[in-house]
Design a protein around this motif. Structure first.
Motif, PDB file in Angstrom:
ATOM      1  N   UNK A 249       0.846  -1.191   0.000  1.00 28.57           N
ATOM      2  CA  UNK A 249       0.000   0.000   0.000  1.00 28.57           C
ATOM      3  C   UNK A 249       0.881   1.239   0.000  1.00 28.57           C
ATOM      4  N   UNK A 250       0.411   2.259  -0.682  1.00 30.37           N
ATOM      5  CA  UNK A 250       1.161   3.524  -0.704  1.00 30.37           C
ATOM      6  C   UNK A 250       0.920   4.279   0.604  1.00 30.37           C
TER       7      UNK A 250
ATOM      8  N   UNK B 116      10.202  -0.440   1.566  1.00 29.24           N
ATOM      9  CA  UNK B 116       9.571   0.440   0.578  1.00 29.24           C
ATOM     10  C   UNK B 116       9.974   0.003  -0.819  1.00 29.24           C
ATOM     11  N   UNK B 117       8.996   0.068  -1.732  1.00 25.58           N
ATOM     12  CA  UNK B 117       9.244  -0.169  -3.151  1.00 25.58           C
ATOM     13  C   UNK B 117       8.894   1.109  -3.898  1.00 25.58           C
ATOM     14  N   UNK B 118       9.838   1.628  -4.637  1.00 26.51           N
ATOM     15  CA  UNK B 118       9.634   2.892  -5.329  1.00 26.51           C
ATOM     16  C   UNK B 118       9.034   2.647  -6.710  1.00 26.51           C
ATOM     17  N   UNK B 119       8.556   3.722  -7.325  1.00 20.87           N
ATOM     18  CA  UNK B 119       7.980   3.614  -8.646  1.00 20.87           C
ATOM     19  C   UNK B 119       6.486   3.876  -8.632  1.00 20.87           C
ATOM     20  N   UNK B 120       5.894   3.842  -9.838  1.00 25.72           N
ATOM     21  CA  UNK B 120       4.483   4.167 -10.001  1.00 25.72           C
ATOM     22  C   UNK B 120       3.577   3.265  -9.171  1.00 25.72           C
ATOM     23  N   UNK B 121       3.908   1.983  -9.110  1.00 20.35           N
ATOM     24  CA  UNK B 121       3.094   1.028  -8.370  1.00 20.35           C
ATOM     25  C   UNK B 121       3.768   0.610  -7.072  1.00 20.35           C
ATOM     26  N   UNK B 122       4.613   1.482  -6.556  1.00 20.00           N
ATOM     27  CA  UNK B 122       5.344   1.166  -5.339  1.00 20.00           C
ATOM     28  C   UNK B 122       4.514   1.395  -4.090  1.00 20.00           C
TER      29      UNK B 122
END
Length: 324
Positions: free
Chosen positions: A19-20, A51-57
């Protein structure tokens, strides 16, 4: 408060996977900045969140970080999830607690039960906010601090001091002995006694509440359903009831009986219509009920009711008789 929020954050990540910060903030009703601080606190405490970065992170937990609870079968889990969709808890200020409890229940289920129960619960809807005619069912608002104070007094068995605004009266302070709480169609009621007499208070009309240290005078055990039925019966039997003689289309009979308190007589009229003698809670209730039936019902008596209906009809006719 923060500890509860941190637990809810972990449970949300367990159930949704990723979830963002914005999505977490919406779920937890806090700011995105608060979410980021909470994430840092969890990491510092050893919770494997990354944390996962990017558009769908977004934020997620390392795979396998969860606990399971055995002993609940699929139907039991489904019953809990369906119960969580009901809005009755809102009337007692328990909405957030119920949502948090549902998160914990879902998270604790074994993998197979969790997926099937959640999917089945999506196929059931209990008490939606609108009916088939798109009429919104508005729940009464009770401030959390008032609901919490009332709940504490009820559970602890202490006297309760309330600032109550009865209909058409100046608000007054009252000290009562709370018995229990009831919710009916999203309206919450406090059942209590005052100076030995039965009292029923609408929660939305309590302007302030204070739990007292003095023990309440009440029985150790209570059958709330029976108490509610008895008070409802007395309420319907009291007040400014009005008995009406009405002539009506038999096709609308059930609608009338659904609103009247009692039917004392019923017989067919010469033209196939029905003639009934029914009792309503008061004159306003009678006028409202017959107005819903339009020209399919005619109040024959009392004269005061006929007059009020005629006045209302004339006002409507005048409104629509003048071109805008």
């Amino acid at each position: 408060m923060r500890a509860d929020r941190l637990v809810s954050l972990v449970l949300l990540l367990r159930q949704h996977g990723r979830l963002s910060a914005t999505a977490l903030a919406l779920e937890l009703e806090v700011s995105a900045r608060t979410v980021l601080r909470d994430i840092e606190a969890l990491s510092a405490a050893g919770v494997p969140v990354y944390a996962e970065r990017g558009r769908h992170g977004g934020f997620a937990l390392l795979p396998g970080f969860r606990t399971e609870l055995t002993g609940l079968n699929h139907d039991e889990a489904l019953a809990l999830l369906v119960a969580g969709s009901r809005r009755g808890a809102q009337a007692f200020g328990l909405g957030s607690a119920l949502a948090s409890a549902m998160l914990k229940v879902v998270d604790a289920l074994p993998e197979g039960h969790r997926d099937t129960a959640a999917g089945a619960a999506q196929r059931l809807l209990i008490d939606p906010e609108t009916d088939l005619l798109s009429r919104r069912l508005v729940a009464e608002e009770v401030p959390d601090e008032i609901a919490a104070e009332v709940l504490r007094a009820v559970f602890a068995g202490h006297k309760l001091r309330i600032h109550y605004a009865a209909v058409d009266q100046t608000p007054k302070w009252r000290t009562v002995d709370p018995i229990g709480l009831v919710t009916v169609r999203d309206q919450g009621y406090l059942l209590a006694t005052r100076s030995g007499g039965d009292r029923t208070y609408r929660l939305s009309r309590i302007l302030a509440a204070q739990e007292l240290a003095e023990p309440a005078q009440r029985p150790d055990r209570v059958d709330l359903d029976q108490v509610w039925q008895e008070r409802s019966t007395r309420f319907r039997a009291g007040g400014d009831q009005v008995t009406v003689l009405v002539r009506m289309n038999p096709a609308r009979r059930e609608e009338l009986l659904g609103t009247a308190l009692a039917v004392h007589a019923e017989e067919p009229d010469a033209d196939g219509w029905l003639r009934l003698k029914v009792t309503f809670q008061d004159s306003r209730h009678a006028e409202w009920a017959l107005w819903q039936l339009s020209t399919d019902a005619e109040a024959l008596a009392p004269l005061s009711l006929r007059t009020s209906l005629r006045t209302r009809a004339a006002a409507i006719a005048t409104c629509y008789g003048v071109s805008s």
